[in-house]
Write an enzyme that holds these catalytic residues in place. Structure first.
Site, PDB file in Angstrom:
ATOM      1  N   ARG A 109      -2.353   7.908 -15.588  1.00  0.00           N
ATOM      2  CA  ARG A 109      -2.899   8.556 -14.393  1.00  0.00           C
ATOM      3  C   ARG A 109      -2.993  10.062 -14.654  1.00  0.00           C
ATOM      4  O   ARG A 109      -2.172  10.634 -15.387  1.00  0.00           O
ATOM      5  CB  ARG A 109      -2.004   8.313 -13.172  1.00  0.00           C
ATOM      6  N   HIS A 117     -12.377   6.704 -16.833  1.00  0.00           N
ATOM      7  CA  HIS A 117     -11.501   5.672 -16.248  1.00  0.00           C
ATOM      8  C   HIS A 117     -12.006   4.259 -16.596  1.00  0.00           C
ATOM      9  O   HIS A 117     -12.254   3.437 -15.717  1.00  0.00           O
ATOM     10  CB  HIS A 117     -11.375   5.853 -14.728  1.00  0.00           C
TER      11      HIS A 117
END
Ligand code: NDP
Ligand code: OXD
Length: 308
Positions: A223, A271
């Site tokens: 993250r 991502h």
């Protein structure tokens, strides 16, 4: 008994998920009404993904027994005070395999110096063998352990770090602040597969980056909050960090003009490190619905106090 299962994971995902979910529920012997809309008080189980059609307030879902996340990372829902039902995160063989391929691919790219290979001049530079390239795996959960094992099978010495003490085959395991230092001080490649929690925020910061050997590579598919961006950019400019491959960011999409886009030693991926695959993950969802129906413990329940 027919269960009402609300797919609240986004209209865009529904066409991909509908058939695999119906098939998996059928194969698990579950009579289900799988819907994208329902009266809140009629819902028995909710399937969730961030950015989907998930309600902000779960209070009206009085009958709902579990919320099943299609994502592994649950930081966008775990703190919702109205959610009192069990929350299960995704652990999916397809997701894990995707992450292993991403991490191994980018680790080998850094290890072999692929970005620096010149096609215009004959300048042999022999890379060391993997055995001479220690890798730090921050996070030894479903993904970190699998990626660590894959790298260890290729010959990399893998040093792992987790919150609690662990014993993972082929990985030298550490925990605690001293463990983090020990792992980072040896690591030429650092992979971050930690969840976004208050305790992991900026785990890679000016101090911890200074523990790395000069020229280390960072690979972050975990993250964005795990990294202090200013500290990483400073460490890259100072040569402390040799390169970074970043898949996740504090703001996604990564804003145009962000220094990462233009940095010559940063690779931005949008991502995509690993996706939950309906073909394999629908079975995981169906198994948890079956457990719920049969009164068995659910798989992959989130520990609300730990935040993952
Ligand atoms: P898990 O929950 O299985 O594992 C998390 C690991 O992090 C555990 O080993 C845990 O330690 C460790 N950890 C948590 N908090 C701390 C802490 N404060 N200090 C040290 N270690 C800590 O998660 P997964 O492996 O399934 O996924 C990891 C993350 O990967 C997800 O949370 C998500 O953010 C990200 N992800 C990214 C994807 C992408 O496409 N970019 C796709 C899927 C996931 P312990 O073992 O002691 O509990
Ligand atoms: C996840 C992700 O958490 O894709 O599953 O990031």
């Amino acid at each position: 008994m027919t269960l009402t299962i609300l797919f609240a994971a986004g209209a865009n995902r529904w066409p991909l998920w509908e058939s695999p979910l119906r098939r998996a529920l059928h194969q698990a012997g579950i009579a289900a009404d799988l819907v994208t809309e329902a009266a809140p008080e009629a819902v028995d189980v909710m399937i969730y993904a961030p950015g989907g059609d998930t309600p902000a307030d779960f209070t009206p879902y009085t009958r709902c027994k579990a919320v099943l996340s299609l994502w592994a990372g649950v930081e966008r829902i775990v703190g919702n005070q109205t959610l009192t039902q069990p929350l299960c995160r995704m652990v999916d063989p397809g997701l894990t395999q995707g992450m292993v391929e991403y991490v191994v691919g980018h680790a080998l790219r850094a290890h072999l110096g692929v970005d620096a290979l010149s096609q215009t001049r004959w300048a042999p530079k022999i890379p060391p063998l993997a055995a001479e390239r220690p890798v730090a795996m921050l996070g030894l959960g479903a993904l970190g352990a699998a990626c660590g094992e894959a790298l260890a099978c290729l010959g990399f010495p893998v040093l792992g770090w987790s919150r609690t003490a662990k014993d993972v085959p082929m990985i030298e395991c550490h925990h605690g602040r001293e463990g983090l230092r020990m792992v980072l001080e040896q690591a030429q490649i650092v992979v971050t597969l930690l969840p976004a929690t208050p305790a992991t925020e900026n785990i890679l910061n000016a101090e911890t980056l200074s523990w790395l050997p000069e020229g280390a590579t960072i690979i972050n598919p975990g993250r964005g909050t795990l990294i202090d961006d200013d500290a990483l950019l400073a460490a890259l400019d100072a040569g402390r960090v040799g390169s970074a491959t970043l898949d996740v960011f504090r703001t996604e999409p990564l804003p145009q003009g962000h220094p990462y886009w233009a940095h010559p030693r940063v690779t931005v991926t949008p991502h995509i490190a690993a996706d939950t695959r309906p073909s394999t993950a629908a079975t995981v969802i169906a198994e948890n619905v079956r457990r719920l129906r049969d009164g068995e413990p659910l798989l992959h329940c989130v520990d609300r106090s730990a935040g993952y």
